[in-house]
Design a protein around this motif. Structure first.
Motif, PDB file in Angstrom:
ATOM      1  N   LEU A 269      50.338  90.661  30.371  1.00  0.00           N
ATOM      2  CA  LEU A 269      49.826  90.059  29.377  1.00  0.00           C
ATOM      3  C   LEU A 269      49.918  90.286  28.098  1.00  0.00           C
ATOM      4  O   LEU A 269      49.887  91.437  27.927  1.00  0.00           O
ATOM      5  N   ALA A 270      49.800  89.892  26.771  1.00  0.00           N
ATOM      6  CA  ALA A 270      49.695  89.527  25.965  1.00  0.00           C
ATOM      7  C   ALA A 270      49.476  89.062  24.611  1.00  0.00           C
ATOM      8  O   ALA A 270      48.851  88.070  24.669  1.00  0.00           O
ATOM      9  N   ASP A 271      48.792  89.564  23.546  1.00  0.00           N
ATOM     10  CA  ASP A 271      48.511  88.585  22.775  1.00  0.00           C
ATOM     11  C   ASP A 271      49.844  87.797  21.811  1.00  0.00           C
ATOM     12  O   ASP A 271      49.573  86.867  21.181  1.00  0.00           O
ATOM     13  N   LEU A 272      51.245  88.759  22.254  1.00  0.00           N
ATOM     14  CA  LEU A 272      52.064  88.592  20.291  1.00  0.00           C
ATOM     15  C   LEU A 272      53.055  89.161  21.403  1.00  0.00           C
ATOM     16  O   LEU A 272      53.361  90.134  22.029  1.00  0.00           O
ATOM     17  N   VAL A 273      54.861  88.221  21.148  1.00  0.00           N
ATOM     18  CA  VAL A 273      55.642  88.581  22.057  1.00  0.00           C
ATOM     19  C   VAL A 273      56.975  87.908  21.460  1.00  0.00           C
ATOM     20  O   VAL A 273      56.808  87.434  20.316  1.00  0.00           O
ATOM     21  N   VAL A 274      57.469  89.327  20.781  1.00  0.00           N
ATOM     22  CA  VAL A 274      59.112  89.211  20.506  1.00  0.00           C
ATOM     23  C   VAL A 274      59.801  89.584  21.300  1.00  0.00           C
ATOM     24  O   VAL A 274      60.226  90.693  21.790  1.00  0.00           O
ATOM     25  N   SER A 275      60.516  88.667  21.585  1.00  0.00           N
ATOM     26  CA  SER A 275      62.053  89.020  21.781  1.00  0.00           C
ATOM     27  C   SER A 275      63.283  89.148  20.599  1.00  0.00           C
ATOM     28  O   SER A 275      63.368  88.571  20.106  1.00  0.00           O
ATOM     29  N   ASN A 276      64.238  91.143  21.412  1.00  0.00           N
ATOM     30  CA  ASN A 276      64.716  90.990  20.278  1.00  0.00           C
ATOM     31  C   ASN A 276      66.279  91.125  21.552  1.00  0.00           C
ATOM     32  O   ASN A 276      67.323  91.177  20.190  1.00  0.00           O
ATOM     33  N   MET A 277      66.423  89.778  22.506  1.00  0.00           N
ATOM     34  CA  MET A 277      67.264  89.934  22.548  1.00  0.00           C
ATOM     35  C   MET A 277      67.802  88.785  22.317  1.00  0.00           C
ATOM     36  O   MET A 277      67.087  87.988  21.849  1.00  0.00           O
ATOM     37  N   ASP A 278      69.320  88.344  22.279  1.00  0.00           N
ATOM     38  CA  ASP A 278      69.760  87.360  21.915  1.00  0.00           C
ATOM     39  C   ASP A 278      69.027  86.227  21.640  1.00  0.00           C
ATOM     40  O   ASP A 278      68.816  86.005  22.988  1.00  0.00           O
ATOM     41  N   VAL A 279      69.490  85.576  21.101  1.00  0.00           N
ATOM     42  CA  VAL A 279      68.557  84.315  20.899  1.00  0.00           C
ATOM     43  C   VAL A 279      68.905  82.772  22.169  1.00  0.00           C
ATOM     44  O   VAL A 279      68.050  82.311  22.761  1.00  0.00           O
ATOM     45  N   TYR A 280      69.570  83.008  22.448  1.00  0.00           N
ATOM     46  CA  TYR A 280      70.860  82.174  23.183  1.00  0.00           C
ATOM     47  C   TYR A 280      70.022  81.992  24.431  1.00  0.00           C
ATOM     48  O   TYR A 280      69.109  81.425  25.165  1.00  0.00           O
ATOM     49  N   PRO A 281      70.233  83.314  25.307  1.00  0.00           N
ATOM     50  CA  PRO A 281      69.440  83.962  26.892  1.00  0.00           C
ATOM     51  C   PRO A 281      67.942  83.661  26.922  1.00  0.00           C
ATOM     52  O   PRO A 281      67.478  83.675  27.983  1.00  0.00           O
ATOM     53  N   THR A 282      67.522  83.707  25.420  1.00  0.00           N
ATOM     54  CA  THR A 282      66.161  84.145  25.787  1.00  0.00           C
ATOM     55  C   THR A 282      65.557  82.537  25.917  1.00  0.00           C
ATOM     56  O   THR A 282      64.829  82.245  26.678  1.00  0.00           O
ATOM     57  N   TYR A 283      66.020  81.295  24.996  1.00  0.00           N
ATOM     58  CA  TYR A 283      66.206  80.725  25.453  1.00  0.00           C
ATOM     59  C   TYR A 283      66.607  79.623  26.654  1.00  0.00           C
ATOM     60  O   TYR A 283      65.788  79.318  27.580  1.00  0.00           O
ATOM     61  N   LYS A 284      67.781  80.070  27.616  1.00  0.00           N
ATOM     62  CA  LYS A 284      68.645  79.741  28.131  1.00  0.00           C
ATOM     63  C   LYS A 284      67.594  80.737  29.927  1.00  0.00           C
ATOM     64  O   LYS A 284      67.782  79.618  30.480  1.00  0.00           O
ATOM     65  N   GLU A 285      67.284  81.490  29.412  1.00  0.00           N
ATOM     66  CA  GLU A 285      66.664  82.088  31.076  1.00  0.00           C
ATOM     67  C   GLU A 285      65.572  82.630  30.725  1.00  0.00           C
ATOM     68  O   GLU A 285      64.778  82.628  31.884  1.00  0.00           O
ATOM     69  N   LEU A 286      65.086  82.922  29.704  1.00  0.00           N
ATOM     70  CA  LEU A 286      63.207  83.397  29.600  1.00  0.00           C
ATOM     71  C   LEU A 286      62.803  82.208  29.281  1.00  0.00           C
ATOM     72  O   LEU A 286      61.245  82.106  29.537  1.00  0.00           O
TER      73      LEU A 286
END
Ligand code: FAD
Length: 489
Positions: A269-286
């Protein structure tokens, strides 16, 4: 307050430093066993290779991060400015050395191409003007907040819009300015610095030339990988925890708010999440069960690359740190990359040799060659066949121009290509710079650094605003810094 960062690419490390400095307890989860993503290195048979970026500009952005280190440590990041930026070679025997001083480069152009030095000096001054007037709006701030457009810095950009080259392509602008095929090609090449085609990218991107030819090309002591290693040290000094071999499977979202991540079925758990991975797989996979911004996600990918890392068993005095061997038909080369999505038979070849500056990168009397050809992003091409053809064509081109059989001097080889860039970094299609800038609206179509509907979810790195390449990835972290509150205890 706790912040979780997905990915230890350069944008992720920079974001970690900035959030830790703001008082967050930061954990970085990285799927690989090492940090850096594309900015990494390896050693093979006594040769050290920087695996990804080789060109370093705007070092002050790294300095700024190094200055955020904890007070009890002394981490220094050393680099030098280079006089020479690149050596250019054409098949007809022409060659030209570009310098990081516009007057000196102008003199070289005048001597070799009989074009007045003044033209180069004026062109580079105009590139600096465009950069200076637009960087603060387009690169250093979120393009997706109305406050950006209400700031006083917008006024000079708007007043000078007719000078920005928004209404013609880079190629049209360069051809109009120089009326010389080779010089046009040389300045067109700067479109590839963000993985685009000069025949499609807007003229405003001629401002990129200014970075290398005016503000300067730099070289970190010990090579490019030192950028990653020093910034990881800075982050660790601020008690950022890096978790390697830790692939995130899901971003946890509750009531339109990011509340953490999950890996191997375990929730963090966290108060803030930052995705540094490519935005495409961020949406499609995560975030597969969330609404998908398809228009943004399906933007044209930037170019990818095939890189041959060659240990060669002799020295080449005619070559420098950065060398370009131009294609005889640049237009055709880009048509292949972005239209037919294959590779032209006579590609432009970039050869980077870090052992010219770091002698220990190759055994005595030898050199470490990083030989790169721009290619389309992976969309299922027969890469094994294409790579065989590229290798043959590159060896033939370099051998002819350098007047010896290069193949006989290669004593070790490693290959990186779109499929392996994709599998090692999760970059969609193995694109080097996220999406291309092949339209004048590209800057506005990149994903913002925050999520419009999900609170506490941010995005850094080359696939989101302001774009790919080390400096822009570092700026994405700076924008996140601006957008996030200080941690409260
Ligand atoms: P990336 O490097 O893309 O890293 C993302 C990280 O996220 C990776 O470490 C990946 O493993 C991790 N990750 C992905 N999914 C997950 C998950 N689910 N869980 C945990 N971790 C995950 N730029 C320049 O400025 N100059 C150059 O000369 C230059 N040349 C280049 C040459 C090559 C061959 C390449 C490949 C790139 C080059 N670039 C250059 C571009 C530059 O390297 C990139 O723009 C920049 O490094 C991208 O950084 P990033 O922060 O987007 O992260």
């Amino acid at each position: 307050m706790r912040a979780i960062i997905i990915g230890a690419g350069i944008g992720g490390i920079a974001t970690a430093i900035r959030l830790a400095k703001k008082g967050y307890q930061v954990d970085v989860y990285e799927q690989n066993t090492y940090p850096g993503g594309k900015l990494t290195a390896f050693v093979q048979d006594g040769f050290r290779f920087d695996a990804g970026p080789s060109l370093f500009t705007l070092p002050e952005l790294v300095d700024e991060l190094v200055s955020l280190q904890a007070p009890n440590v002394e981490i220094s990041f050393d680099y030098k400015k280079l006089d020479e930026s690149c050596r250019y070679f054409w098949d007809d025997g022409a060659e030209l050395t570009a310098y990081t001083n516009p007057e000196r480069f102008g003199k070289e152009v005048e001597a070799k191409f009989d074009i007045p030095a003044k033209k180069i000096v004026e062109y580079i001054a105009s590139a600096e003007f465009k950069f200076e007037k637009t960087a603060r709006i387009f690169l250093e701030k979120s393009l997706h907040k109305s406050s950006t457009f209400l700031s006083p810095q917008v006024i000079p950009a708007v007043l000078n819009i007719y000078k920005m080259g928004l209404f013609e392509s880079m190629h049209q602008l360069n051809e109009r300015k120089f009326k010389d095929e080779k010089l046009t090609q040389l300045f067109d090449r700067f479109a590839t610095y963000n993985g685009s085609s000069p025949f499609k990218a807007p003229g405003i991107l001629t401002s990129i030339a200014n970075l290398e030819l005016n503000r300067g090309t730099f070289y970190p002591e010990g090579g490019m990988h030192e950028i990653t290693m020093k910034l990881v040290k800075v982050a660790e000094s601020l008690e950022v925890k890096f978790h390697y071999s830790s692939r995130i499977d899901e971003i946890l979202i509750k009531q339109h708010q990011a509340v953490g991540v999950s890996l191997n079925g375990e929730q963090q758990l966290a108060d803030l999440v930052v995705s540094n991975m490519d935005v495409y797989p961020t949406y499609k996979e995560l975030m597969a069960d969330q609404p998908q911004p398809e228009k943004v996600l399906n933007q044209e990918r930037s170019s990818s690359a095939v890189i041959f890392y060659w240990g060669v068993n002799r020295n080449f005095k005619e070559l420098g740190l950065h060398n370009i061997f131009f294609s005889n038909n640049y237009k055709e080369e880009f048509k292949h990359i972005f239209d037919s999505k294959d590779v032209y038979e006579d590609p432009t070849v970039y050869v980077n040799i870090s052992s010219k500056l770091t002698k220990t990168d190759a055994p005595e009397g030898m050199e470490n060659w990083f030989v790169m050809v721009n290619v389309p992003a992976n969309s299922g091409q027969d890469w094994d066949k294409l790579i065989d053809q590229i290798r043959k064509n590159v060896i033939e081109k370099l051998s002819k121009r350098l007047k010896l059989d290069i193949a006989e001097h290669i004593i070790t080889e490693h290959i990186l290509e779109p499929r392996t860039i994709e599998s090692k970094t999760s970059s969609s299609g193995g694109a080097l710079y996220g999406t291309s800038s092949n339209s004048k609206f590209a800057a506005f179509l990149r994903h913002p650094n925050f999520h419009r509907k999900i609170k506490n979810l941010y995005f850094s790195g080359g696939s989101v605003h302001p774009g790919g390449g080390i400096p822009l990835c570092l700026l994405s972290a700076k924008i996140i810094d601006d957008l996030t509150p200080h941690a409260s205890t």
